[in-house]
Write an enzyme that holds these catalytic residues in place. Structure first.
Site, PDB file in Angstrom:
ATOM      1  N   GLU A 106     -49.951   5.626 -40.716  1.00 27.23           N
ATOM      2  CA  GLU A 106     -51.158   6.269 -41.235  1.00 27.23           C
ATOM      3  C   GLU A 106     -51.196   6.067 -42.743  1.00 27.23           C
ATOM      4  O   GLU A 106     -50.281   6.493 -43.462  1.00 27.23           O
ATOM      5  CB  GLU A 106     -51.131   7.767 -40.912  1.00 27.23           C
ATOM      6  CG  GLU A 106     -52.268   8.554 -41.561  1.00 27.23           C
ATOM      7  CD  GLU A 106     -52.005  10.058 -41.599  1.00 27.23           C
ATOM      8  OE1 GLU A 106     -52.970  10.828 -41.643  1.00 27.23           O
ATOM      9  OE2 GLU A 106     -50.807  10.449 -41.600  1.00 27.23           O
TER      10      GLU A 106
ATOM     11  N   ARG B  29     -52.729   7.215 -46.041  1.00 27.59           N
ATOM     12  CA  ARG B  29     -53.372   8.468 -46.407  1.00 27.59           C
ATOM     13  C   ARG B  29     -54.183   8.388 -47.704  1.00 27.59           C
ATOM     14  O   ARG B  29     -54.756   9.372 -48.156  1.00 27.59           O
ATOM     15  CB  ARG B  29     -52.304   9.561 -46.543  1.00 27.59           C
ATOM     16  CG  ARG B  29     -51.607   9.855 -45.226  1.00 27.59           C
ATOM     17  CD  ARG B  29     -50.508  10.897 -45.378  1.00 27.59           C
ATOM     18  NE  ARG B  29     -50.977  12.164 -45.873  1.00 27.59           N
ATOM     19  CZ  ARG B  29     -51.590  13.096 -45.142  1.00 27.59           C
ATOM     20  NH1 ARG B  29     -51.818  12.867 -43.843  1.00 27.59           N
ATOM     21  NH2 ARG B  29     -51.990  14.234 -45.685  1.00 27.59           N
TER      22      ARG B  29
ATOM     23  N   ARG C 289     -46.368  14.150 -45.116  1.00 27.33           N
ATOM     24  CA  ARG C 289     -47.739  14.090 -45.605  1.00 27.33           C
ATOM     25  C   ARG C 289     -47.836  14.070 -47.129  1.00 27.33           C
ATOM     26  O   ARG C 289     -48.930  14.103 -47.672  1.00 27.33           O
ATOM     27  CB  ARG C 289     -48.546  15.270 -45.031  1.00 27.33           C
ATOM     28  CG  ARG C 289     -48.876  15.093 -43.554  1.00 27.33           C
ATOM     29  CD  ARG C 289     -49.608  16.303 -42.973  1.00 27.33           C
ATOM     30  NE  ARG C 289     -50.177  16.007 -41.674  1.00 27.33           N
ATOM     31  CZ  ARG C 289     -49.536  16.073 -40.523  1.00 27.33           C
ATOM     32  NH1 ARG C 289     -48.248  16.404 -40.504  1.00 27.33           N
ATOM     33  NH2 ARG C 289     -50.144  15.790 -39.383  1.00 27.33           N
TER      34      ARG C 289
ATOM     35  N   GLU D  89     -63.775  17.920 -40.409  1.00 28.16           N
ATOM     36  CA  GLU D  89     -63.074  16.682 -40.048  1.00 28.16           C
ATOM     37  C   GLU D  89     -63.366  16.343 -38.597  1.00 28.16           C
ATOM     38  O   GLU D  89     -63.366  17.223 -37.726  1.00 28.16           O
ATOM     39  CB  GLU D  89     -61.565  16.817 -40.244  1.00 28.16           C
ATOM     40  CG  GLU D  89     -60.793  15.567 -39.855  1.00 28.16           C
ATOM     41  CD  GLU D  89     -59.319  15.638 -40.191  1.00 28.16           C
ATOM     42  OE1 GLU D  89     -58.496  15.185 -39.363  1.00 28.16           O
ATOM     43  OE2 GLU D  89     -58.984  16.134 -41.283  1.00 28.16           O
TER      44      GLU D  89
ATOM     45  N   GLU E  63     -63.369  12.962 -42.991  1.00 26.39           N
ATOM     46  CA  GLU E  63     -63.601  14.272 -43.595  1.00 26.39           C
ATOM     47  C   GLU E  63     -64.885  14.248 -44.414  1.00 26.39           C
ATOM     48  O   GLU E  63     -65.252  13.214 -44.990  1.00 26.39           O
ATOM     49  CB  GLU E  63     -62.419  14.678 -44.476  1.00 26.39           C
ATOM     50  CG  GLU E  63     -61.127  14.847 -43.698  1.00 26.39           C
ATOM     51  CD  GLU E  63     -59.939  15.212 -44.567  1.00 26.39           C
ATOM     52  OE1 GLU E  63     -58.850  15.447 -44.000  1.00 26.39           O
ATOM     53  OE2 GLU E  63     -60.071  15.258 -45.808  1.00 26.39           O
TER      54      GLU E  63
ATOM     55  N   ASP F 147     -84.938  -9.948 -47.193  1.00 29.41           N
ATOM     56  CA  ASP F 147     -85.050 -10.346 -48.597  1.00 29.41           C
ATOM     57  C   ASP F 147     -83.769  -9.882 -49.283  1.00 29.41           C
ATOM     58  O   ASP F 147     -83.653  -8.728 -49.695  1.00 29.41           O
ATOM     59  CB  ASP F 147     -86.291  -9.706 -49.222  1.00 29.41           C
ATOM     60  CG  ASP F 147     -86.330  -9.858 -50.743  1.00 29.41           C
ATOM     61  OD1 ASP F 147     -85.527 -10.652 -51.289  1.00 29.41           O
ATOM     62  OD2 ASP F 147     -87.143  -9.175 -51.388  1.00 29.41           O
TER      63      ASP F 147
ATOM     64  N   HIS G 290     -57.984   9.348 -43.847  1.00 29.12           N
ATOM     65  CA  HIS G 290     -56.684   8.825 -43.429  1.00 29.12           C
ATOM     66  C   HIS G 290     -56.915   7.816 -42.304  1.00 29.12           C
ATOM     67  O   HIS G 290     -57.672   8.085 -41.366  1.00 29.12           O
ATOM     68  CB  HIS G 290     -55.778   9.950 -42.934  1.00 29.12           C
ATOM     69  CG  HIS G 290     -55.568  11.030 -43.948  1.00 29.12           C
ATOM     70  ND1 HIS G 290     -55.288  12.342 -43.589  1.00 29.12           N
ATOM     71  CD2 HIS G 290     -55.607  11.017 -45.303  1.00 29.12           C
ATOM     72  CE1 HIS G 290     -55.158  13.079 -44.678  1.00 29.12           C
ATOM     73  NE2 HIS G 290     -55.346  12.291 -45.730  1.00 29.12           N
TER      74      HIS G 290
ATOM     75  N   GLU H  86     -59.549   9.323 -39.664  1.00 31.30           N
ATOM     76  CA  GLU H  86     -59.876  10.749 -39.673  1.00 31.30           C
ATOM     77  C   GLU H  86     -60.967  10.939 -40.736  1.00 31.30           C
ATOM     78  O   GLU H  86     -60.702  10.790 -41.923  1.00 31.30           O
ATOM     79  CB  GLU H  86     -58.648  11.585 -40.021  1.00 31.30           C
ATOM     80  CG  GLU H  86     -57.464  11.361 -39.089  1.00 31.30           C
ATOM     81  CD  GLU H  86     -56.209  12.080 -39.578  1.00 31.30           C
ATOM     82  OE1 GLU H  86     -56.297  12.837 -40.569  1.00 31.30           O
ATOM     83  OE2 GLU H  86     -55.137  11.867 -38.977  1.00 31.30           O
TER      84      GLU H  86
ATOM     85  N   GLU I  97     -61.869  21.874 -42.199  1.00 31.04           N
ATOM     86  CA  GLU I  97     -60.744  21.451 -43.024  1.00 31.04           C
ATOM     87  C   GLU I  97     -60.394  22.504 -44.069  1.00 31.04           C
ATOM     88  O   GLU I  97     -60.980  23.582 -44.107  1.00 31.04           O
ATOM     89  CB  GLU I  97     -61.034  20.101 -43.685  1.00 31.04           C
ATOM     90  CG  GLU I  97     -60.252  18.926 -43.078  1.00 31.04           C
ATOM     91  CD  GLU I  97     -58.740  19.085 -43.190  1.00 31.04           C
ATOM     92  OE1 GLU I  97     -58.259  19.903 -44.003  1.00 31.04           O
ATOM     93  OE2 GLU I  97     -58.018  18.377 -42.455  1.00 31.04           O
TER      94      GLU I  97
END
Length: 481
Positions: free
Chosen positions: A370, A372, A350, A229, A138, A52, A278, A136, A221
């Protein structure tokens, strides 16, 4: 597996119930359980008339609500024991959603898994066979979260509201001399401070033994109070999205069994780091990584890879509506907590929105980018689809991202950012939705205008409710005004 193998396994393994899984437009998992004796070959040919759609947020109106669940036999997995305290043996299968007859044209346009499938088909236009993804994940695991007197107190009873978090690791807990972790000091602690090592390993064991999901690593973490993580070994697009749904659900289920609460809310604790997701991505033509260029002396990143990065950066603000889809998401995207706030890319950097890992050179298999920015409240199917379409738009239109930024972007002056053409991400959910409204053409062929309008409308309403609700912080700041 195919349908015949699934039916045979159900019989041989004495499976009592099959849980048929699907997600709504925000990635929330839904399930209907059916006894194994009620499943036959026809279930995989004509689907299950069991949905539904008017009862699922963002789906259909009550006068056009009948939809079909089509089980995908390749996603069949036996579930861990934590899923059934009655000791029955259960299995799960992901479903695709169909509106009417079961054919490609009837695939429901608000089916997130279908959107990801449709996006992946765009790869062939550029001679790319598949993509690999490695998120990754977390999250926090608390002893309890107390919300009082109710989440609606401020708007309904005018009694005020607040919340408290309890964790043996928190610096405000009593009797925690051996387990206390200060704000921002939770990265890779050992036992006894890390009170969740056993929990994470239990999760990883079940992910591998039951779901076949391989884990790269698990760890505590940076934040206090049980931030964790789990890194998944890369997989292809739909398989990885299914895996992320399974991981998040198993974490919640196992936490509940231990009388704890797991949350993927990005920023539950003021003054501490928040949870991200990430997302690592690479493009492949058969066994060749088309992001890799051995002769590129800077990043060993091919021109196709650079254009892919350029596409994502050029659409970063609009992407935030999908990659960071909650009001709480923007409490994470602030300076000082290792979250990206600036639109640029870098090598092993980073502080940039996109990082190209540079642990070692001449590694074609591991060459990737990556992103982030995303957090774990994102609908993983939409996240993958949107990032892929943005990247492919970059390739088609040859959007160059410029040179990688080597400096710590957090410490760059406004003048330097202008010099490097570094933009900023939206600071609110409304800002990201406004960006999506003005920059959605790269998505529309796959997501459809109907889906984007419905998604945005519901998210604008969410932001408006948030913006109009007084908070405990505001009362303490302004009550004596």
């Amino acid at each position: 597996m195919n349908s015949d193998q699934v039916l045979k396994t159900i019989q041989n393994e004495n499976i009592a119930f099959i849980d048929f899984w699907f997600v709504d437009i925000f990635g929330e998992l839904h399930n209907v359980g059916i006894p194994s004796y009620a499943i036959d070959k026809d279930s995989f040919v004509n689907g299950l008339e069991k949905l539904d759609a008017s009862s699922i947020v963002g789906f259909k109106a009550v006068n056009h609500s009948d939809m079909i669940l089509m089980p995908d036999p390749t996603s069949f997995k036996i579930l861990p024991n934590d899923y059934d305290p009655g000791n029955r043996k259960n299995a799960r299968i992901f479903c695709d959603l169909y509106d009417g007859s079961v054919n490609k044209e009837s695939r429901y346009n608000r089916d997130s898994r279908g959107i990801a499938h449709k996006a992946s088909e765009k790869l062939t236009e550029l001679g790319i066979t598949h993509t690999n993804w490695g998120p990754e994940i977390e999250f926090f695991v608390f002893d309890t979260i107390n919300v009082y007197p109710s989440p609606y107190a401020a708007t309904h009873s005018y009694g005020g509201s607040g919340y408290s978090i309890e964790s043996k690791e928190s610096p405000w807990a009593k009797g925690n001399v051996s387990t206390a972790i200060d704000l921002k000091e939770g990265y890779y602690p050992s036992q006894p401070k890390d009170t969740l090592e056993g929990f994470r390993k239990d999760v990883c064991d079940d992910l591998y033994n039951y779901f076949g999901i391989k884990i790269e690593a698990e760890h505590h973490e940076v934040a206090t109070s049980g931030q964790c993580e789990i890194n998944l070994v890369y997989d292809e697009m739909i398989a990885m999205a299914d895996n992320v749904i399974a991981v998040k659900n198993l974490i919640k289920v196992k936490a509940k069994r231990k009388n704890k609460v797991a949350t993927f809310m990005p920023k539950p604790i003021f003054g501490d780091n928040a949870s991200a997701m990430h997302t690592h991505q690479s493009l492949w033509k058969e066994n060749t990584n088309v992001m890799y260029d051995q002769d590129d002396k800077v990043a060993q990143m091919s021109q196709i890879g650079r254009y892919y990065i350029g596409g994502i950066l050029s659409h970063a603000s609009a992407l935030c509506a999908i990659t960071n889809p909650t009001t709480n998401s923007y409490k994470r995207l602030v300076p000082g907590f290792e979250a990206p706030v600036n639109v640029c890319w870098g090598l092993g950097n980073r502080s940039a929105a996109i990082r190209v890992p540079m642990y070692s050179r001449n590694q074609e298999k591991s060459k990737r980018m990556e992103y982030r920015v995303p957090d774990p409240t994102a609908n993983i199917y939409l996240l993958e689809a949107a990032l892929l379409l943005a990247g492919l738009d970059g390739i088609k239109n040859k959007i160059d991202p410029g040179d990688p930024v080597e400096e710590n972007v957090y410490k760059l002056s406004t003048e330097k950012k202008r010099e490097y053409h570094i933009g900023s991400l939206p600071v609110s959910l409304k800002g990201s939705l406004d960006s999506l409204a003005s920059d959605s053409k790269f998505l529309e062929d796959v997501f459809t205008r109907d889906f984007l309008d419905q998604y945005s409308d519901l998210k604008y309403k969410e932001y408006t409710a948030f913006a109009q609700t007084p908070t405990a912080w505001e009362v303490s700041m302004y009550a004596d005004a």
